[in-house]
Design an enzyme around this catalytic site. Structure first.
Site, PDB file in Angstrom:
ATOM      1  N   TRP A 227       0.842  -1.203   0.000  1.00  0.00           N
ATOM      2  CA  TRP A 227       0.000   0.000   0.000  1.00  0.00           C
ATOM      3  C   TRP A 227       0.875   1.252   0.000  1.00  0.00           C
ATOM      4  CZ3 TRP A 227      -0.307   3.971   3.637  1.00  0.00           C
ATOM      5  CH2 TRP A 227      -1.324   4.907   3.402  1.00  0.00           C
ATOM      6  N   GLY A 246      -5.938  -2.173  -1.409  1.00  0.00           N
ATOM      7  CA  GLY A 246      -6.285  -2.362  -0.014  1.00  0.00           C
ATOM      8  C   GLY A 246      -6.627  -1.085   0.714  1.00  0.00           C
ATOM      9  N   ASP A 247      -6.418   0.063   0.051  1.00  0.00           N
ATOM     10  CA  ASP A 247      -6.675   1.336   0.705  1.00  0.00           C
ATOM     11  C   ASP A 247      -8.125   1.428   1.192  1.00  0.00           C
ATOM     12  OD1 ASP A 247      -5.754   4.325   1.036  1.00  0.00           O
ATOM     13  OD2 ASP A 247      -7.762   4.367   0.187  1.00  0.00           O
ATOM     14  N   ALA A 248      -8.276   1.759   2.460  1.00  0.00           N
ATOM     15  CA  ALA A 248      -9.602   1.768   3.071  1.00  0.00           C
ATOM     16  C   ALA A 248     -10.527   2.776   2.385  1.00  0.00           C
ATOM     17  CB  ALA A 248      -9.481   2.085   4.563  1.00  0.00           C
ATOM     18  N   LEU A 250     -10.252   4.044  -0.681  1.00  0.00           N
ATOM     19  CA  LEU A 250     -10.522   3.600  -2.054  1.00  0.00           C
ATOM     20  C   LEU A 250     -11.619   2.550  -2.076  1.00  0.00           C
ATOM     21  CD1 LEU A 250      -9.910   3.271  -5.069  1.00  0.00           C
ATOM     22  CD2 LEU A 250      -8.041   1.730  -4.429  1.00  0.00           C
TER      23      LEU A 250
END
Length: 296
Positions: A227, A246-248, A250
């Site tokens: 990330w 995996g970006d929350a 996004l």
DNA sequence: GCCCAGGACTATG
DNA sequence: CATAGTCATGGG
């Protein structure tokens, strides 16, 4: 000093993103300007950007107003605001996709705001890992006010990000008091040491043959996962294909647009981004923009 | 009190 | 290679 604007550019949209109702200590926004301090040949310079008719109007508020300084500021702003990019192809693709076509109108002229300094970008990732952004900006401010550089102008302080040397020699106890986790203290000081010893730098990263090699070089450093590597490649090197998987934020944006069903729906995610090949990082940035209310 | 937050590491099957 | 546990604390 004026910087001409070409193509679709909205100072208002960029300014909005720089603010976003977060307290980012690396710049100061007003209703119609942004001020930022940077180092030019190790000397702090404070500049201000306002909008002209067909150009950005830049003023130097602190520091030597020489041709060298002006050129450095101009280059920095070009990189920061991604001024050299032609977005027309991106907008063509956006407007032809039913779920995100509104972005080409509502966010028209928003540039991918970068972090030109590699060390700052990586540290910001470490700071922001797994905590909410409000808290992340709060702890970053503590770090920068303690170990960074400062310019005072009309009673207000403007900061430059701490140098690798300053952070490498920082006290772990003081960092813990700033509410960084024990792991993050180790990561930050470790990464500062890597930069101090010139085992990593922007030039070194740029010299690598491809994105895979750049990801590998970054994730070899303790504290940098995939990330962080991709976020950095997106914000500092402006790799168009770089997606912070995996970006929350996004994932939440993709769920809100009903593009993926849940956070494990990688097939739908990949299919969606495949459609925007070459503009993945811009799309990520616009999805982040979509998370906040209009005109914040 | 509970879950989530712009994750990464290590240990374990 | 995929999953689980750990870290650490604010925000909603």
């Amino acid at each position: 000093m004026n910087i001409p604007i070409n193509g679709t550019f909205s100072f208002r949209e960029c300014l909005w993103f720089l603010n976003r109702n977060f307290d980012d200590c690396m710049h100061t926004t007003g209703v119609d300007y942004v001020r930022k301090a940077i180092l030019i040949n190790d000397q702090p310079v404070l500049f201000e950007i306002r909008e002209g008719k067909q150009e950005l109007v830049v003023s130097i508020l602190h520091g030597n107003n020489t041709a060298v300084t002006q050129k450095a500021i101009e280059d920095f702003i070009h990189e920061w605001f991604d001024l050299s990019r032609d977005l027309s192809q991106f907008y063509d693709q956006l407007s032809s996709h039913k779920d995100v076509s509104y972005m080409s109108r509502d966010f028209a002229g928003l540039r991918l705001i970068g972090i030109p300094d590699l060390f700052e970008a990586i540290c910001w990732c470490i700071i922001g890992q797994q905590i909410n952004l409000t808290f992340a900006y709060k702890t970053k401010r503590r770090l920068v006010e303690k170990y960074g550089g400062k310019v005072t102008y009309e009673g207000q302080d403007y900061y430059t990000f701490p140098s690798p040397e300053a952070l490498a020699d920082a006290s772990p106890d003081i960092l813990r008091e700033m509410q960084f986790s024990g792991q993050k203290v180790v990561y930050l000081i470790g990464i500062a040491t890597v930069f101090k010893e010139e085992r990593m730098s922007k030039a070194l990263l740029l010299a690598l043959p491809d994105v895979a090699a750049q990801q590998k070089a970054l994730t070899a450093i303790k504290g940098i996962g995939i990330w962080t590597a991709n976020y950095t490649l997106m914000k500092t090197l402006r790799i168009p294909s770089s997606i912070p998987y995996g970006d929350a934020g996004l994932l939440n944006a993709l769920i809100a647009h009903k593009i993926i069903s849940d956070k494990k729906d990688l097939d739908a995610l990949n299919e969606f981004f495949r459609y925007f090949k070459g503009w993945e990082s811009y799309l990520v940035f616009y999805l982040w923009r979509s998370l906040a209310p209009q005109n914040g």
